[in-house]
Design a protein around this motif. Structure first.
Motif, PDB file in Angstrom:
ATOM      1  N   GLU A 112      -7.800 123.821  36.966  1.00 50.21           N
ATOM      2  CA  GLU A 112      -8.782 124.371  36.033  1.00 50.21           C
ATOM      3  C   GLU A 112     -10.182 124.252  36.616  1.00 50.21           C
ATOM      4  O   GLU A 112     -10.554 123.203  37.149  1.00 50.21           O
ATOM      5  N   ARG A 113     -10.974 125.326  36.519  1.00 49.43           N
ATOM      6  CA  ARG A 113     -12.329 125.341  37.067  1.00 49.43           C
ATOM      7  C   ARG A 113     -13.387 125.275  35.975  1.00 49.43           C
ATOM      8  O   ARG A 113     -14.324 124.511  36.059  1.00 49.43           O
ATOM      9  N   PHE A 114     -13.281 126.097  34.986  1.00 50.40           N
ATOM     10  CA  PHE A 114     -14.236 126.023  33.874  1.00 50.40           C
ATOM     11  C   PHE A 114     -13.641 126.724  32.661  1.00 50.40           C
ATOM     12  O   PHE A 114     -12.632 127.427  32.757  1.00 50.40           O
ATOM     13  N   VAL A 115     -14.297 126.466  31.534  1.00 50.70           N
ATOM     14  CA  VAL A 115     -13.878 127.081  30.282  1.00 50.70           C
ATOM     15  C   VAL A 115     -15.082 127.777  29.662  1.00 50.70           C
ATOM     16  O   VAL A 115     -16.174 127.222  29.626  1.00 50.70           O
ATOM     17  N   VAL A 116     -14.899 128.969  29.206  1.00 50.12           N
ATOM     18  CA  VAL A 116     -15.964 129.703  28.518  1.00 50.12           C
ATOM     19  C   VAL A 116     -15.580 129.802  27.048  1.00 50.12           C
ATOM     20  O   VAL A 116     -14.521 130.335  26.719  1.00 50.12           O
ATOM     21  N   GLU A 117     -16.453 129.252  26.187  1.00 50.85           N
ATOM     22  CA  GLU A 117     -16.160 129.368  24.751  1.00 50.85           C
ATOM     23  C   GLU A 117     -16.169 130.830  24.359  1.00 50.85           C
ATOM     24  O   GLU A 117     -17.006 131.612  24.818  1.00 50.85           O
ATOM     25  N   ASP A 118     -15.249 131.163  23.478  1.00 44.05           N
ATOM     26  CA  ASP A 118     -15.137 132.600  23.195  1.00 44.05           C
ATOM     27  C   ASP A 118     -16.083 133.077  22.087  1.00 44.05           C
ATOM     28  O   ASP A 118     -16.336 134.277  21.968  1.00 44.05           O
ATOM     29  N   ASP A 119     -16.587 132.165  21.269  1.00 46.12           N
ATOM     30  CA  ASP A 119     -17.505 132.566  20.185  1.00 46.12           C
ATOM     31  C   ASP A 119     -16.949 133.740  19.379  1.00 46.12           C
ATOM     32  O   ASP A 119     -17.675 134.679  19.035  1.00 46.12           O
ATOM     33  N   ALA A 120     -15.660 133.688  19.139  1.00 46.45           N
ATOM     34  CA  ALA A 120     -14.971 134.725  18.345  1.00 46.45           C
ATOM     35  C   ALA A 120     -14.981 136.101  19.014  1.00 46.45           C
ATOM     36  O   ALA A 120     -14.879 137.124  18.342  1.00 46.45           O
ATOM     37  N   LEU A 121     -15.131 136.092  20.324  1.00 48.04           N
ATOM     38  CA  LEU A 121     -15.064 137.361  21.068  1.00 48.04           C
ATOM     39  C   LEU A 121     -13.693 137.472  21.731  1.00 48.04           C
ATOM     40  O   LEU A 121     -13.024 136.466  21.969  1.00 48.04           O
ATOM     41  N   HIS A 122     -13.294 138.692  22.032  1.00 43.59           N
ATOM     42  CA  HIS A 122     -12.023 138.832  22.758  1.00 43.59           C
ATOM     43  C   HIS A 122     -12.281 139.090  24.245  1.00 43.59           C
ATOM     44  O   HIS A 122     -13.356 139.582  24.615  1.00 43.59           O
ATOM     45  N   LEU A 123     -11.306 138.763  25.046  1.00 37.24           N
ATOM     46  CA  LEU A 123     -11.445 138.941  26.498  1.00 37.24           C
ATOM     47  C   LEU A 123     -11.270 140.421  26.819  1.00 37.24           C
ATOM     48  O   LEU A 123     -10.182 140.977  26.703  1.00 37.24           O
ATOM     49  N   ALA A 124     -12.395 141.027  27.217  1.00 37.40           N
ATOM     50  CA  ALA A 124     -12.332 142.460  27.530  1.00 37.40           C
ATOM     51  C   ALA A 124     -11.682 142.681  28.891  1.00 37.40           C
ATOM     52  O   ALA A 124     -10.966 143.654  29.100  1.00 37.40           O
ATOM     53  N   GLY A 125     -11.948 141.785  29.832  1.00 36.54           N
ATOM     54  CA  GLY A 125     -11.352 141.950  31.149  1.00 36.54           C
ATOM     55  C   GLY A 125     -12.027 141.050  32.155  1.00 36.54           C
ATOM     56  O   GLY A 125     -13.068 140.436  31.871  1.00 36.54           O
ATOM     57  N   ALA A 126     -11.429 140.987  33.310  1.00 34.84           N
ATOM     58  CA  ALA A 126     -11.976 140.181  34.391  1.00 34.84           C
ATOM     59  C   ALA A 126     -11.656 140.859  35.701  1.00 34.84           C
ATOM     60  O   ALA A 126     -10.728 141.656  35.795  1.00 34.84           O
ATOM     61  N   LEU A 137     -16.422 138.987  27.701  1.00 36.60           N
ATOM     62  CA  LEU A 137     -15.918 138.782  26.340  1.00 36.60           C
ATOM     63  C   LEU A 137     -16.729 139.671  25.422  1.00 36.60           C
ATOM     64  O   LEU A 137     -17.941 139.824  25.616  1.00 36.60           O
ATOM     65  N   THR A 138     -16.114 140.243  24.446  1.00 37.53           N
ATOM     66  CA  THR A 138     -16.865 141.195  23.627  1.00 37.53           C
ATOM     67  C   THR A 138     -16.301 141.277  22.208  1.00 37.53           C
ATOM     68  O   THR A 138     -15.141 140.908  21.962  1.00 37.53           O
ATOM     69  N   THR A 139     -17.154 141.795  21.314  1.00 41.42           N
ATOM     70  CA  THR A 139     -16.672 142.111  19.976  1.00 41.42           C
ATOM     71  C   THR A 139     -16.037 143.496  19.958  1.00 41.42           C
ATOM     72  O   THR A 139     -15.309 143.845  19.042  1.00 41.42           O
ATOM     73  N   ALA A 166     -21.230 146.276  23.418  1.00 40.45           N
ATOM     74  CA  ALA A 166     -19.803 146.083  23.707  1.00 40.45           C
ATOM     75  C   ALA A 166     -19.587 146.281  25.190  1.00 40.45           C
ATOM     76  O   ALA A 166     -20.065 147.266  25.766  1.00 40.45           O
ATOM     77  N   LEU A 167     -18.891 145.335  25.810  1.00 45.87           N
ATOM     78  CA  LEU A 167     -18.609 145.442  27.241  1.00 45.87           C
ATOM     79  C   LEU A 167     -17.170 145.847  27.480  1.00 45.87           C
ATOM     80  O   LEU A 167     -16.265 145.497  26.716  1.00 45.87           O
ATOM     81  N   GLY A 168     -16.968 146.554  28.601  1.00 46.78           N
ATOM     82  CA  GLY A 168     -15.621 146.874  29.055  1.00 46.78           C
ATOM     83  C   GLY A 168     -15.167 145.847  30.070  1.00 46.78           C
ATOM     84  O   GLY A 168     -15.692 144.734  30.127  1.00 46.78           O
ATOM     85  N   ALA A 169     -14.188 146.227  30.867  1.00 43.33           N
ATOM     86  CA  ALA A 169     -13.624 145.308  31.860  1.00 43.33           C
ATOM     87  C   ALA A 169     -14.399 145.448  33.168  1.00 43.33           C
ATOM     88  O   ALA A 169     -14.395 146.523  33.781  1.00 43.33           O
ATOM     89  N   PRO A 170     -15.083 144.369  33.625  1.00 42.68           N
ATOM     90  CA  PRO A 170     -15.945 144.454  34.802  1.00 42.68           C
ATOM     91  C   PRO A 170     -15.201 144.091  36.093  1.00 42.68           C
ATOM     92  O   PRO A 170     -14.062 143.635  36.061  1.00 42.68           O
ATOM     93  N   ARG A 261     -11.213 147.209  22.360  1.00 45.87           N
ATOM     94  CA  ARG A 261     -10.395 146.780  21.221  1.00 45.87           C
ATOM     95  C   ARG A 261      -9.856 145.383  21.511  1.00 45.87           C
ATOM     96  O   ARG A 261      -9.797 144.963  22.667  1.00 45.87           O
ATOM     97  N   PRO A 262      -9.471 144.635  20.488  1.00 46.57           N
ATOM     98  CA  PRO A 262      -8.944 143.284  20.729  1.00 46.57           C
ATOM     99  C   PRO A 262      -7.840 143.305  21.794  1.00 46.57           C
ATOM    100  O   PRO A 262      -6.993 144.201  21.806  1.00 46.57           O
ATOM    101  N   ALA A 263      -7.901 142.324  22.653  1.00 42.29           N
ATOM    102  CA  ALA A 263      -6.960 142.299  23.772  1.00 42.29           C
ATOM    103  C   ALA A 263      -5.525 142.179  23.265  1.00 42.29           C
ATOM    104  O   ALA A 263      -5.271 141.478  22.284  1.00 42.29           O
TER     105      ALA A 263
END
Lengths: 709, 263
Positions: A112-126, A137-139, A166-170, A261-263
């Motif tokens: 494990e390297r790091f954790v990003v709190e999601d703040d109620a956002l969904h993972l748009a992509g990586a 992460l995005t709404t 709103a972000l897409g997958a970067p 949209r939600p992942a």
């Protein structure tokens, strides 16, 4: 060591970073100089060769594991919290959205390297390359949208930005971060400074995902753009853009999963119902690698032509597929039993396979340069055998794919396909959608008449355990094939008590369309015998069809009979109504024909007088002894385009229509009967508007003409 | 003599019922002129058609067949079609053959069934071949009636087809086989013993033992082959058979065979 990023830290990073102004409303888009600069950096920094890896996520108890595709072995496996999405690979990290946030792990070790709190956002992509990674992460949505963009290098967060869109997958490429956002924009950030260095804005389609293949950068959603200088146009038509043809695919997958949209959850069907493809070409020319887009549906892979409604091959995997990625030369798939395989693009045969001790629900694959070159396993079946096998698969979940296989089977011209469709249409154990599709397609076949004739010769016979084929669809196919030799068999089915009532109407319609003169008397006998005891809608429809057929085949005795039967008080009211309707329609057509004849005679007389006056020496055009089909074709030439539109716009999209035309001696249209009936209303006025030649015998003529669009 | 049979033989009952109906027809019907009856049959009034059919049926003249056949072909409600067919059966005129054979292709199974019974009653030319085709019918009751009718009209050419029908579970074929079989068919009949329940085959044996045209030697041979089975079921059957047979060699053979079987 794990670094946990709090909201405060994020805010500090966002405020203090060099990204102020990034994603702002004032930033100029589609600037040639900035685009050229980005392209220059891409060309100057080729993508490093990544390790070939697949990362799978199992069901409960959840474990994340990586498979080295070169060795086919698991390189690490770690337990994970309850996941909210599938794994996503970016650079040297793999990301998984878990209960505690998005966890970044080292791709090589699983640490494990790091954790990003999601703040109620969904993972748009990586995404990422080399030691650079990025995640979004995005709404999703529009107004009030918010997102996080985290840029990491060598497993450490470098930038953590809050974005009010709103972000897409970067992805990361050549030290730049490419971020689709708000469906129309692609922002390019310098990965080191997080400053926006270029922006693309496209107004006529949506942008959702960015990724690099080779040295090129691609982005899009319904179609795919390559980043080239032409993108400054901001329009698909003037850019390097490709969008495969739209088609109905089971489960309705999109070309790219929508990151706004939600992942999809780890066990979502999205992982098993999806497209896989890889952009190819160079410069402004863009297409798909191997000219193929792969449609995955649980165990099936359909290799489709991106530009046409055609299939190259169908592959049936032994297990459900939960991950797939297209490469040059084929497709790598991962299944729910831990299996991995590489399928050749040309034939769908397996060139490589491996298996690990895991039962994933979703697998992310980054094949890198790993393109197996092994010999194919076994020999490829013919395409129609592949499609038939798919259509006959017994997995209840696969019914939509089976239906699609039938649809694709129909597109093949080989006569044997007709035999397969007969089998499928007649398979009482097959699900209704598959049978309906098969019967519908069978009715449209234009090749394989010998199979249709042979099937029509079969009747229900108890002692020999023989069953008749699907008579209605076979009868319609005989019409589409203009197989007049089928008429005796159709007549035999008309008088066979085991012929289903529902098949009688199409059978009778077919006898009419085939102009089966020998059927006239059996049809009249049918009308006579059953007119007083009709029960059910199917028999009522049969009586209506029989009345029309009797009139079309031999009008005079049919008129006499129908007058008698429609007045028979023993006949049920609905039957009498149908018989009366048929008679009235016939008489109306006759009256119309006579009126048209009268008008034409008057016009001819007037024209004749004028012609005599003006050009007394001119010879009248020769009148043929009989009107021939080429003459009919020539007469219809002026209305050919709207006629083709009638077929194209019909719900069944028939390729052809069989037109039975009754012409008076003067060429006026007395009767038009069209099969399929659904296009009658559209075609008939067009046909009636055409000028058909008279015949020198002044004889009434019946012609059958097949119009093909 | 009729031993226990596994099928209900409807043909005779239906015809008897119609005969009784005809015998009790109103005097006016009996006295009606032929052409008046034909006119009634040709009408579109159900009651008139019934009266006309009754009248023509009671007269049972050959010339009455044609107007009834024509009326059937011109289309009637199902109930009247069946009545017309049954009328033809009562008349027992082979001239009705063509229309009855046509009706074996009628879409309504009840009409086909009535036509089969009428063919059995009228025994027209080509009736046997038509009944053999009816063994192929997809409706079980029609097949059963066809099998029974074939035995009834003595259409021996159907024996192979009847064996096929029996093998395809048309159980009524057993009775017809018993009515039509020759001694040379016994091996084939015995091939089925053990392959299907004994009860299915007893109608065939009953018919064989009841026939006067089936040689006693063949009957005694049959008893011997049955006795070799030596099952309690066969013992019971042979005992009952012996009770019902008239005195003679066959009865004695049945009695002795039953006694030889233990139990």
């Amino acid at each position: 060591m794990t670094l946990r990023l709090t909201t405060l830290a994020l805010l500090l990073a966002a405020c203090g970073g060099g990204a102020s102004g990034s994603f702002g409303p004032m930033y100029p888009d589609n600037q040639q100089s900035s685009i050229d600069s980005v392209l220059g950096r891409l060309q100057a920094n080729p993508a490093p060769s990544p390790t070939a890896v697949a990362v799978g996520l199992t069901g409960a108890p959840h474990q994340l594991y990586a498979v080295d595709l070169e060795t086919g072995a698991i390189s690490w496996k770690v337990p994970v919290d309850t996941p909210a999405s599938g794994p996503q690979i970016g650079g040297d990290l793999v990301f998984l959205h878990e209960t505690r946030g998005v966890v970044a792990r080292d791709l090589a070790s699983g640490a494990e390297r790091f954790v990003v709190e999601d703040d109620a956002l969904h993972l748009a992509g990586a995404g990422g390359e080399g030691d650079w990674s990025v995640l979004a992460l995005t709404t999703g949505g529009g107004v009030g949208a918010r997102s996080k963009l985290v840029i990491a290098r060598r497993g450490s967060v470098k930038h953590d930005l809050e974005i009010p869109h709103a972000l897409g997958a970067p992805t990361v490429a050549a030290g730049m971060v490419f971020v689709p956002w708000a469906t129309q924009n692609l922002t390019v950030l310098d990965a080191v400074t997080a400053d926006e260095i270029a922006r693309v804005r496209v107004t006529d389609t949506s942008l959702a995902r960015a990724f690099r293949v080779g040295n090129d950068l691609y982005f899009g959603q319904r179609g795919v753009f390559r980043l080239t200088p032409s993108i400054v146009s901001g329009a698909r038509a003037e850019s390097a853009y490709f969008e495969p043809m739209a088609r109905e695919i089971p489960g309705n997958p999109t070309l790219m999963v929508d990151p706004y949209r939600p992942a999809p959850t780890p066990d979502s069907a999205v992982h098993s119902i999806r497209f896989a493809w890889r952009p190819a070409g160079s410069g402004e020319t863009l297409h798909f690698a191997d000219e193929t887009v792969y449609a995955v549906f649980y165990r099936f892979v359909f290799a489709l032509d991106p530009n046409a409604d055609a299939v190259r091959w169908v592959y049936a995997h032994p297990e459900d597929i939960v991950g797939a990625v297209a490469q040059d030369g084929g497709l790598t798939v991962a299944d729910e039993a831990g299996g991995l395989a590489f399928l050749g693009a040309q034939d769908g045969l397996r060139r490589w396979s491996a298996s690990v001790d895991a039962t994933p629900t979703v697998v992310a694959i980054r094949p890198g340069d790993h393109v197996p070159t092994g010999a194919p396993e076994g020999e490829a079946m013919s395409l129609h055998d592949q499609l038939l096998a798919a259509a006959q698969n017994t997995d209840a979940r696969l019914v939509p794919a089976r239906k699609m296989a039938v649809h694709m089977l129909h597109a093949l011209e080989e006569p044997d396909v007709t035999a397969h469709l007969i089998t499928l249409c007649d398979d009482q154990r097959a699900p209704a959608p598959v049978r309906t599709e098969a019967c519908g397609r069978l009715a449209e076949r234009t090749t394989g008449a010998e199979h249709v004739i042979a099937a029509l010769e079969r009747h229900d016979r108890y002692l020999t355990n023989t069953e008749a084929g699907p008579i209605g669809a076979l009868a319609q196919a005989a019409v589409a094939m203009e197989a007049t030799e089928a008429a005796p068999s159709l007549i035999a089915h008309l008088v066979d008590p085991s012929t289903p009532a529902a098949a009688l109407a199409p059978l009778l319609d077919s006898l009419r369309a085939l102009e089966a003169a020998d059927a006239a008397e059996p049809v009249r006998n049918f009308l006579r015998l059953y007119h007083a005891e009709v029960e059910g809608d199917a028999m009522l429809a049969a009586m209506s069809a029989a009345a029309q057929t009797a009139l079309a085949l031999d009008a005079d005795p049919a008129v006499e009979l129908l007058e008698t039967l429609s007045a028979d008080s023993l006949a049920p009211g609905p039957v009498r109504g149908k018989l009366t309707d048929a008679l009235e329609a016939y008489r109306a057509a006759q009256a119309e024909a006579e009126a048209a004849e009268g008008e034409e005679e008057t016009e001819e007389a007037e024209e004749g007088e004028e012609a005599e006056e003006e050009e007394a020496s001119d010879e009248p055009p020769p009148i043929p002894e009989r009107v021939t089909l080429p003459m009919v074709q020539a007469a219809l030439e002026d209305v050919r385009t709207p006629m083709a539109a009638c077929l194209a716009n019909d719900s069944q999209h028939p390729r052809s229509a069989r037109i039975v035309l009754v012409l008076a001696g003067d060429g006026s249209v007395q009767l038009v009967t069209i099969n399929p009936q659904s296009v009658q209303q559209c075609l008939e006025p067009l046909i009636r508007s055409a000028d058909f030649p008279a015949n020198s015998n002044d004889a009434r003529q019946q012609l059958t003409y097949t119009f093909r669009r | 003599m009729r031993m226990k049979t596994i099928t209900h033989h409807a043909t005779g009952a239906t015809l008897l019922a119609l005969a009784a109906l005809t015998m009790s027809a109103p005097v006016s019907a009996q006295e009606m002129r032929f052409d008046e009856a034909v006119e009634l049959v040709q009408s579109s009034d159900p009651d008139s058609i019934r009266l006309g059919l009754e009248t023509l049926g009671a007269r049972a003249e050959a010339r009455a067949v044609a107007p009834i056949a024509a009326r059937i072909r011109s289309g009637l409600p199902a109930e009247l079609t069946e009545l017309a067919v049954t009328t033809l059966a009562v008349m027992e005129r082979p001239e009705a053959g063509p229309v009855l054979i046509e009706l074996l292709s009628h879409r309504r199974p009840s009409v086909r069934l009535a036509a089969i019974e009428a063919i059995a009653a009228t025994k027209p030319r080509q009736g046997g071949e038509a009944l053999m085709r009816a063994l192929d019918d997809m409706t079980p009751s029609v097949r059963a009636a066809a099998a029974l009718a074939l035995g009834q009209i003595g259409h021996r050419a159907a024996i192979d087809t009847l064996f096929t029908a029996l093998e395809r579970d048309v159980l009524e074929a057993a009775q017809a086989i018993g009515q039509l079989a020759l001694p040379t068919h016994m091996d084939r009949l015995f091939d089925h013993v053990g392959q299907m329940p004994f009860d299915v085959l007893t109608p065939a044996f009953n018919e064989l033992f009841a026939r006067s045209d089936f040689p006693d030697r063949a009957k005694i041979d049959l008893i011997g082959r049955l006795a070799e089975l030596a099952t309690p079921q066969v013992k019971t059957y042979l005992t009952e058979l012996a009770d019902q047979l008239p005195s003679g060699r066959v009865k004695s053979a049945a009695t002795e065979a039953a006694e030889r079987i233990p139990g």
